[in-house]
Write an enzyme that holds these catalytic residues in place. Sequence first.
Site, PDB file in Angstrom:
ATOM      1  CG  ASP A  17      27.438  31.082  33.916  1.00 22.02           C
ATOM      2  OD1 ASP A  17      26.547  31.092  33.052  1.00 22.02           O
ATOM      3  OD2 ASP A  17      28.337  31.929  33.968  1.00 22.02           O
TER       4      ASP A  17
ATOM      5  CG  HIS B 233      28.516  38.485  39.335  1.00 21.26           C
ATOM      6  ND1 HIS B 233      28.433  39.836  39.142  1.00 21.26           N
ATOM      7  CD2 HIS B 233      28.087  37.907  38.197  1.00 21.26           C
ATOM      8  CE1 HIS B 233      27.943  40.064  37.934  1.00 21.26           C
ATOM      9  NE2 HIS B 233      27.734  38.915  37.339  1.00 21.26           N
TER      10      HIS B 233
HETATM   11  N1  CMC Z   1      36.231  30.087  43.544  1.00 14.25           N
HETATM   12  C1  CMC Z   1      37.223  30.332  44.434  1.00 14.25           C
HETATM   13  N2  CMC Z   1      37.653  31.586  44.747  1.00 14.25           N
HETATM   14  C2  CMC Z   1      37.076  32.609  44.126  1.00 14.25           C
HETATM   15  C3  CMC Z   1      36.043  32.430  43.181  1.00 14.25           C
HETATM   16  C4  CMC Z   1      35.628  31.111  42.904  1.00 14.25           C
HETATM   17  N3  CMC Z   1      34.649  30.905  42.024  1.00 14.25           N
HETATM   18  N4  CMC Z   1      35.651  33.632  42.712  1.00 14.25           N
HETATM   19  C5  CMC Z   1      36.414  34.541  43.333  1.00 14.25           C
HETATM   20  N5  CMC Z   1      37.268  33.927  44.186  1.00 14.25           N
HETATM   21  C6  CMC Z   1      38.224  34.596  45.110  1.00 14.25           C
HETATM   22  C7  CMC Z   1      39.467  35.093  44.387  1.00 14.25           C
HETATM   23  O1  CMC Z   1      40.492  34.117  44.372  1.00 14.25           O
HETATM   24  C8  CMC Z   1      39.814  36.315  45.194  1.00 14.25           C
HETATM   25  O2  CMC Z   1      40.419  35.872  46.383  1.00 14.25           O
HETATM   26  P1  CMC Z   1      41.596  36.757  47.094  1.00 14.25           P
HETATM   27  O3  CMC Z   1      40.931  38.055  47.445  1.00 14.25           O
HETATM   28  O4  CMC Z   1      42.051  35.941  48.231  1.00 14.25           O
HETATM   29  O5  CMC Z   1      42.655  36.929  46.029  1.00 14.25           O
HETATM   30  C9  CMC Z   1      38.454  36.887  45.581  1.00 14.25           C
HETATM   31  O6  CMC Z   1      37.564  35.763  45.593  1.00 14.25           O
HETATM   32  C10 CMC Z   1      37.936  37.949  44.611  1.00 14.25           C
HETATM   33  O7  CMC Z   1      37.915  37.372  43.301  1.00 14.25           O
HETATM   34  P2  CMC Z   1      38.300  38.150  41.985  1.00 14.25           P
HETATM   35  O8  CMC Z   1      38.732  37.157  40.947  1.00 14.25           O
HETATM   36  O9  CMC Z   1      39.228  39.262  42.293  1.00 14.25           O
HETATM   37  O10 CMC Z   1      36.886  38.756  41.618  1.00 14.25           O
HETATM   38  P3  CMC Z   1      36.477  39.383  40.232  1.00 14.25           P
HETATM   39  O11 CMC Z   1      35.352  40.293  40.507  1.00 14.25           O
HETATM   40  O12 CMC Z   1      37.659  39.943  39.533  1.00 14.25           O
HETATM   41  O13 CMC Z   1      35.978  38.104  39.376  1.00 14.25           O
HETATM   42  C11 CMC Z   1      34.655  36.288  38.661  1.00 14.25           C
HETATM   43  C12 CMC Z   1      34.670  37.698  39.289  1.00 14.25           C
HETATM   44  C13 CMC Z   1      33.227  35.955  38.256  1.00 14.25           C
HETATM   45  C14 CMC Z   1      35.519  36.276  37.378  1.00 14.25           C
HETATM   46  C15 CMC Z   1      35.193  35.261  39.690  1.00 14.25           C
HETATM   47  O14 CMC Z   1      34.359  35.230  40.832  1.00 14.25           O
HETATM   48  C16 CMC Z   1      35.319  33.837  39.093  1.00 14.25           C
HETATM   49  O15 CMC Z   1      36.351  33.520  38.487  1.00 14.25           O
HETATM   50  N6  CMC Z   1      34.264  32.994  39.247  1.00 14.25           N
HETATM   51  C17 CMC Z   1      34.275  31.684  38.624  1.00 14.25           C
HETATM   52  C18 CMC Z   1      33.913  31.816  37.151  1.00 14.25           C
HETATM   53  C19 CMC Z   1      32.452  32.105  36.957  1.00 14.25           C
HETATM   54  O16 CMC Z   1      31.584  31.489  37.556  1.00 14.25           O
HETATM   55  N7  CMC Z   1      32.172  33.055  36.053  1.00 14.25           N
HETATM   56  C20 CMC Z   1      30.794  33.428  35.705  1.00 14.25           C
HETATM   57  C21 CMC Z   1      30.478  34.815  36.178  1.00 14.25           C
HETATM   58  S1  CMC Z   1      28.726  35.219  36.140  1.00 14.25           S
HETATM   59  C22 CMC Z   1      28.175  35.074  34.536  1.00 14.25           C
HETATM   60  C23 CMC Z   1      28.970  35.767  33.496  1.00 14.25           C
HETATM   61  O17 CMC Z   1      29.640  36.777  33.680  1.00 14.25           O
HETATM   62  O18 CMC Z   1      28.897  35.272  32.406  1.00 14.25           O
END
Ligand code: CMC
Length: 428
Positions: free
Chosen positions: A363, A306
């Site tokens: 989720d 998140h």
């Molecule tokens: N599985 C594997 N790696 C992950 C995940 C995951 N679910 N989430 C983040 N990472 C890694 C990402 O690859 C990155 O690694 P590195 O620093 O080595 O490049 C690091 O963690 C930081 O991730 P980010 O994508 O830069 O983080 P963000 O704040 O931009 O994105 C997020 C947040 C929710 C989009 C992301 O965690 C994600 O894609 N999660 C899976 C999708 C998900 O469950 N979304 C629902 C979010 S909560 C409810 C809502 O918003 O509706």
Amino acid sequence: MGENAELRVGDQVVELPVVVGSEGERAIDISKLRSQTGYITLDPGFANTGSCKSSITFIDGEKGILRYRGIPIEELAEKSSFLEVAYLLIYGRLPTAEDLESFSGSVIHHTMIHEDFKKFFAALPKDAHPMAACSATVGAIATFYPDSLDPRDERHVEVSIHRLIAKLPTLAAYAYKHSIGQPFMYPQNKLDYVGNFLRLMFGNPCEEYEPDPVIRRALDLLFILHADHEQNCSTSTTRLVGSSMVNLFGTISAAINALWGPLHGGANQEVIDMLAAIRDEGMTGRQFVERAKTKDDTSRLMGFGHRVYKNFDPRARIIKKACFDVLNKLGVHSKLLEIAVELEEIALKDDYFVERKLYPNVDFYSGVIYNAIGTPSNMFTALFAIGRLPGWIAQWVELHGDPDFRIGRPRQIYTGPTKASYQTVGER
Ligand code: CMC
């Protein structure tokens, strides 16, 4: 004299006021930065940018705290109901008994859809995604209310709020009924909001339908937990689109599309598809977690991570517990729940997830409940939209009452070609 930040840029030093929120959060106010220095700020993904002041929802992502209008989500989950929470978010206070009766009564009386509008669904293919159907129908239904769309008119806004909260479940249920070829049900005013929605989804004209109290309560709880989450992607969409002064229906249609994405609300469908794939392909939880860590594999552990929470998402805790309760009460044994629990246990001990502070989000477990109550996975995000609607509305109302209101219009740093001359086709 308030606190100031000092910024040295070129040979200039500028003082920037520090704004402090009621929970002690601090922001540097850069609203005069460009006029004073010629510089703008650059913040891809807005991870460091506050877009507004808001008194609706408070999140402390480090501590895993979520409150609506100051009230902890745990208390609301235990004691409140979805329409009461909707009232709290939109009007800023808990309703009296009379307020709630009048609000609920008005919402229930707006649940019916104009007969002519039902034909709209006939134009959609049977396998249309319900989020596309919801967004399209919420935008299109504004055509029936040309006399009450002015965002500056209090009465127009009030009736649009009640209509939207009332009709979105009907539209979502009709998208589902259309996909399975069953007749659309008329809403029944003697049922409450969630009971009515369940009947619209799962009832049919040949039989009596009595909503199961366990399912009714589970869905009400899920709606409460989804009701607002401050400036997430779809809420920021609400504010940006709303700032053009378009009506509430046009705004919410855009927000529904923003929510649909798999990185946002669409993750609930992705989670269940991921769990089902693990089950069907006979993969172990460990194998999937390893895949999710691999950079050249696009799979992520959906329902984990998140932008704001660097600790347990408090909603996920409540949903996980509810998941066990509901499945137990319904006598459902779910292999998908077993896989989810295994994935969570592995990920929470895995260095990759620990270092990045990735925890289960809202989720991760919600789909297991939706699945257990018979909802097809492509409807999951539409349920999220019904839950999130009061939050979008509350933020829209707050935006329009904000003394700092301006159309949202970010800037950019241009990186394209510098001035070039047009070449005719023959010269290229
Ligand atoms: N599985 C594997 N790696 C992950 C995940 C995951 N679910 N989430 C983040 N990472 C890694 C990402 O690859 C990155 O690694 P590195 O620093 O080595 O490049 C690091 O963690 C930081 O991730 P980010 O994508 O830069 O983080 P963000 O704040 O931009 O994105 C997020 C947040 C929710 C989009 C992301 O965690 C994600 O894609 N999660 C899976 C999708 C998900 O469950 N979304 C629902 C979010 S909560 C409810 C809502 O918003 O509706």
